[in-house]
Design an enzyme around this catalytic site. Structure first.
Site, short mmCIF file in Angstrom:
data_model
loop_
_atom_site.label_atom_id
_atom_site.label_comp_id
_atom_site.label_asym_id
_atom_site.label_seq_id
_atom_site.Cartn_x
_atom_site.Cartn_y
_atom_site.Cartn_z
N ASP A 188 -19.39 -8.15 -40.78
CA ASP A 188 -20.18 -7.12 -40.12
C ASP A 188 -20.71 -6.08 -41.07
O ASP A 188 -19.96 -5.45 -41.83
CB ASP A 188 -19.29 -6.43 -39.08
CG ASP A 188 -20.03 -5.35 -38.34
OD1 ASP A 188 -21.17 -5.62 -37.93
OD2 ASP A 188 -19.49 -4.25 -38.19
N ALA A 206 -24.28 -3.08 -41.36
CA ALA A 206 -25.46 -2.52 -40.70
C ALA A 206 -26.70 -3.37 -41.00
O ALA A 206 -27.47 -3.71 -40.11
CB ALA A 206 -25.68 -1.10 -41.19
N GLY A 223 -29.02 -6.90 -33.44
CA GLY A 223 -29.14 -5.53 -32.95
C GLY A 223 -29.09 -4.54 -34.10
O GLY A 223 -28.06 -4.41 -34.76
N GLY A 226 -29.85 -0.62 -34.33
CA GLY A 226 -30.26 0.65 -33.73
C GLY A 226 -30.13 0.82 -32.23
O GLY A 226 -30.35 1.94 -31.75
N GLY A 279 -27.42 0.71 -30.40
CA GLY A 279 -26.09 1.17 -30.01
C GLY A 279 -26.07 2.63 -29.56
O GLY A 279 -26.82 3.47 -30.07
N CYS A 288 -25.42 5.16 -32.23
CA CYS A 288 -26.19 4.82 -33.43
C CYS A 288 -27.37 5.76 -33.67
O CYS A 288 -28.18 5.98 -32.76
CB CYS A 288 -26.68 3.41 -33.21
SG CYS A 288 -27.77 2.81 -34.43
N1 LIG Z 1 -25.96 -2.46 -35.54
C1 LIG Z 1 -26.41 -1.38 -36.10
O1 LIG Z 1 -27.50 -0.91 -35.81
C2 LIG Z 1 -25.62 -0.67 -37.12
C3 LIG Z 1 -24.27 -0.86 -37.20
N2 LIG Z 1 -23.50 -0.13 -38.07
C4 LIG Z 1 -22.06 -0.37 -38.12
O2 LIG Z 1 -21.41 0.55 -38.96
C5 LIG Z 1 -20.35 -0.06 -39.67
C6 LIG Z 1 -20.48 0.22 -41.14
O3 LIG Z 1 -21.44 -0.60 -41.70
P1 LIG Z 1 -22.19 -0.36 -43.09
O4 LIG Z 1 -22.90 0.93 -43.08
O5 LIG Z 1 -22.96 -1.57 -43.32
O6 LIG Z 1 -21.06 -0.13 -44.16
P2 LIG Z 1 -20.21 -1.04 -45.16
O7 LIG Z 1 -19.44 -0.06 -45.89
O8 LIG Z 1 -19.51 -2.11 -44.42
O9 LIG Z 1 -21.17 -1.83 -46.18
C7 LIG Z 1 -22.46 -1.64 -46.42
C8 LIG Z 1 -22.78 -2.13 -47.85
O10 LIG Z 1 -24.13 -2.52 -47.92
C9 LIG Z 1 -24.86 -1.67 -48.82
N3 LIG Z 1 -26.14 -1.34 -48.19
C10 LIG Z 1 -27.34 -1.56 -48.71
N4 LIG Z 1 -28.32 -1.17 -47.88
C11 LIG Z 1 -27.70 -0.69 -46.79
C12 LIG Z 1 -28.14 -0.12 -45.56
N5 LIG Z 1 -29.43 0.03 -45.30
N6 LIG Z 1 -27.24 0.29 -44.66
C13 LIG Z 1 -25.92 0.17 -44.91
N7 LIG Z 1 -25.43 -0.37 -46.06
C14 LIG Z 1 -26.31 -0.79 -46.98
C15 LIG Z 1 -23.95 -0.45 -49.02
O11 LIG Z 1 -24.11 0.08 -50.32
P3 LIG Z 1 -24.47 1.65 -50.53
O12 LIG Z 1 -23.52 2.42 -49.63
O13 LIG Z 1 -24.21 1.89 -51.96
O14 LIG Z 1 -25.87 1.81 -50.12
C16 LIG Z 1 -22.55 -1.06 -48.88
O15 LIG Z 1 -22.16 -1.67 -50.05
C17 LIG Z 1 -20.37 -1.53 -39.28
O16 LIG Z 1 -19.41 -1.75 -38.29
C18 LIG Z 1 -21.78 -1.72 -38.73
O17 LIG Z 1 -21.85 -2.72 -37.74
C19 LIG Z 1 -24.07 0.78 -38.89
C20 LIG Z 1 -25.41 1.04 -38.85
C21 LIG Z 1 -26.31 0.28 -38.01
N1 LIG Z 2 -26.31 2.48 -36.29
C1 LIG Z 2 -25.03 2.45 -35.88
N2 LIG Z 2 -24.64 1.44 -35.08
C2 LIG Z 2 -23.38 1.43 -34.71
C3 LIG Z 2 -22.47 2.40 -35.10
N3 LIG Z 2 -21.27 2.10 -34.58
C4 LIG Z 2 -21.46 0.96 -33.91
N4 LIG Z 2 -22.71 0.55 -33.97
C5 LIG Z 2 -23.32 -0.63 -33.37
O1 LIG Z 2 -23.37 -0.44 -31.95
C6 LIG Z 2 -22.82 -1.58 -31.31
C7 LIG Z 2 -22.28 -1.23 -29.94
O2 LIG Z 2 -23.30 -0.69 -29.15
P1 LIG Z 2 -23.00 0.09 -27.77
O3 LIG Z 2 -24.34 0.56 -27.29
O4 LIG Z 2 -22.39 -0.89 -26.85
O5 LIG Z 2 -22.08 1.21 -28.10
C8 LIG Z 2 -21.76 -2.05 -32.30
O6 LIG Z 2 -21.33 -3.35 -32.07
C9 LIG Z 2 -22.51 -1.87 -33.63
O7 LIG Z 2 -23.39 -2.90 -33.90
C10 LIG Z 2 -22.93 3.45 -35.93
O8 LIG Z 2 -22.20 4.38 -36.30
N5 LIG Z 2 -24.22 3.44 -36.29
K LIG Z 3 -29.29 4.39 -30.32
#
Ligand SMILES: NC(=O)C1=CN([C@@H]2O[C@H](COP(=O)(O)OP(=O)(O)OC[C@H]3O[C@@H](n4cnc5c(N)ncnc54)[C@H](OP(=O)(O)O)[C@@H]3O)[C@@H](O)[C@H]2O)C=CC1
Ligand SMILES: Nc1nc2c(ncn2[C@@H]2O[C@H](COP(=O)(O)O)[C@@H](O)[C@H]2O)c(=O)[nH]1
Ligand SMILES: [K+]
Length: 485
Positions: A251, A253, A301, A303, A305, A308
């Site tokens: 998982d 972002a 997905g 954004g 959430g 989010c």
């Molecule tokens: N579904 C959604 O819309 C989103 C979900 N989330 C949730 O938040 C949690 C944390 O995820 P995450 O932020 O990926 O953190 P993580 O710490 O798991 O890892 C992200 C890694 O990817 C790199 N990276 C490069 N580009 C991006 C980017 N645009 N966004 C994030 N990381 C990037 C980061 O490096 P560096 O930090 O050096 O850039 C880091 O090494 C997860 O559970 C995720 O599902 C978060 C945001 C959006």
């Molecule tokens: N951009 C972000 N997305 C996030 C974060 N924490 C969780 N999530 C995403 O949302 C879904 C759940 O959505 P919901 O509407 O049912 O709450 C989760 O599975 C992630 O993909 C966050 O901090 N930033």
């Molecule tokens: K949202």
């Protein structure tokens, strides 16, 4: 799925509706909700890998009703192993009550009772033998230091395990239900000798005729767990597999990045005998790259959430319905599947995601505000019970995730906040337990499928006809609790 009219823009759940069509499915109970994606679930609902959503009680309860809970990546691996073992020791048949010893107090009981939706604690003696139940109402108007042994009522119905049928035989379960109804109790203990094996509730008996637990090859409840993409992903995933998890989620972002592909490839290299889910993406290209890296299922997905802020911070994402449609098509071409992740707030959203071709739907914040959510229950000034939710990319989650790192690195990582740290998720007084929400969701989806003439999820997504609606079209569908003027 086909659109009634060709969309000229990307759409989300509120923008669309399902058109009814000729049906040969005569009952909503004839609908099979099992996802065809190899996870072994019997309903297409997954509790999200969020710290405020999924812990041991959520995972256990989801699996008992045929769904799946994914333990978040921020839980230490040894804790995941302990929780997985704990869930797998729970009965797929009986609900797990809150159990306290006879010398525990009313104060203790009130502090822990709301971890479960039953509104009671089961009281046992020094040898673990059943003594009786203490209901929340019994705790009113008594001194907080009253011992539970002095309050426990042992006179209600109690059953031995063999008294309650093991399968979903409606006629046999009906007589157990009637015994409880006549005694005017909503819950009763199930005993093995004098030991408490679990709890049956009247609602739970009804549910046993509708849901089938999601169990592994040894008949134990299934557990999912997530890994992030940083560090030694292969090593972490290997430990999760060793702990016995049944579904692995990789998982991040931005799932359409090299590091995510490498992480998925490292997991695939372990030759895991469980489905590998990876995300998140919102394009067909993202699906193709993750599947070629080794994912069986792709999470869709960016954004949507509720916690989010990604779209506000970055403008990145895509309205969720269109994202699911495109990604599901790409996955189907490869024999893979997608889960629709985020933005679900009504049963209709789940139905639409499934119609769009998702094999399952992931729900986060909506489930945070339930008895089974990991948060502490709090009551606001107006007397409404709530739990706190927060995003996995919020300052709060990032602070926690980076706790072992030096202060300088932590300060650098704190910059990229893409989630909210405090959100109030009220418990719905009508549906305070996650099983109540599952009833609500699955009954909506069963009905939706019969409107489309579908008896299975693959049939639903192939038969569904989707129209595009205006904001006033959406508003027309909402019920009114007051007159118009
Ligand atoms: N579904 C959604 O819309 C989103 C979900 N989330 C949730 O938040 C949690 C944390 O995820 P995450 O932020 O990926 O953190 P993580 O710490 O798991 O890892 C992200 C890694 O990817 C790199 N990276 C490069 N580009 C991006 C980017 N645009 N966004 C994030 N990381 C990037 C980061 O490096 P560096 O930090 O050096 O850039 C880091 O090494 C997860 O559970 C995720 O599902 C978060 C945001 C959006
Ligand atoms: N951009 C972000 N997305 C996030 C974060 N924490 C969780 N999530 C995403 O949302 C879904 C759940 O959505 P919901 O509407 O049912 O709450 C989760 O599975 C992630 O993909 C966050 O901090 N930033
Ligand atoms: K949202």
């Amino acid at each position: 799925m086909r659109f009634l009219t060709t969309p000229t823009t990307d759409l989300t759940y509120n923008d669309v509706f399902l058109v009814p069509s000729m049906s040969r499915v005569t009952s909503r109970f004839d609908v099979d909700l099992s996802p065809a994606d190899g996870t072994g679930s019997t309903i297409p609902v997954v509790a999200a890998n969020m710290t405020a959503v999924t812990g041991r009680r959520m995972t256990e309860t989801m699996a008992r009703r045929g769904g799946l809970g994914i333990l978040p990546q921020d839980i230490p691996l040894d804790v995941i192993a302990e929780v997985t073992a704990w869930v797998k020791q729970r009965s797929p048949r009986w609900e797990t009550p809150v159990v306290l010893g006879r010398t525990s107090t009313v104060h203790d009981a009130l502090g822990i009772m709301h971890k479960r939706p039953h509104g009671l604690v089961v009281v046992v003696d020094e040898d673990g033998g059943y003594e009786g139940l203490v209901l929340e109402a019994d705790c009113r108007d008594v001194d907080r230091f009253t011992q539970l042994g002095d309050l426990a009522r042992g006179d209600g119905p109690q059953f031995q395990e063999e008294d309650v049928p093991a399968d979903g035989d409606t006629a046999a379960l009906r007589s157990v239900y009637e015994t409880m109804a006549q005694a005017r109790v909503s819950a009763a203990p199930v005993l093995r000798g004098r030991t408490v094996a679990g709890l049956v509730t009247r609602q739970g008996l009804v549910r046993s005729t509708i849901y089938t637990p999601s169990v592994d090859a040894r008949g134990r409840l299934r557990v999912g767990a997530a890994v992030g993409i940083n560090g030694d992903v292969g090593e972490k995933a290997a430990r999760l597999l060793e702990a016995g998890v049944d579904v692995l989620v990789v998982d991040t972002a931005h799932g359409h990045q090299v590091k995510a592909m490498e992480a998925v490839a490292a997991v695939r290299a372990l030759n895991p005998q469980v489905p590998v889910v990876a995300g998140n993406v919102v394009t067909g290209d993202g699906v193709r790259d993750l599947v070629s890296a080794g994912a069986d299922i792709v999470k869709v997905g960016v954004g949507p959430g509720a916690m989010c802020t990604t779209r506000m911070m970055t403008a990145v994402g895509r309205p969720q319905f269109s994202a699911v449609v495109e990604c599901a098509e790409a996955a189907a071409d490869l024999g893979a599947h997608v889960w629709a992740d985020g933005g679900v707030k009504h049963p209709r959203d789940v139905a639409l995601a499934l119609a769009a071709g998702a094999s399952q739907v992931m729900v986060g914040s909506w489930f945070a505000g339930t008895h089974e959510g990991p948060g502490e229950i709090t009551v606001d000034a107006a007397g409404r019970a709530y739990k706190e939710s927060f995003g996995m990319a919020s300052a709060r989650a990032v602070r926690h995730r980076t706790i072992g790192e030096d202060r300088f690195s932590r300060a650098r990582k704190a910059l990229f906040e893409e989630g909210i740290s405090n959100s109030t998720m009220y418990l719905d007084p009508q549906r305070p337990g996650v099983e109540d929400l599952l009833d609500h969701i699955t009954s909506g989806v069963r009905s939706s499928m019969t409107y489309a003439g579908a008896a299975s999820l693959p049939q639903f997504s192939s038969r569904a006809v989707v129209g595009i609606q205006s904001q006033s079209g959406y508003d027309e569908g909402r019920p009114r609790s007051e007159s118009w003027s």
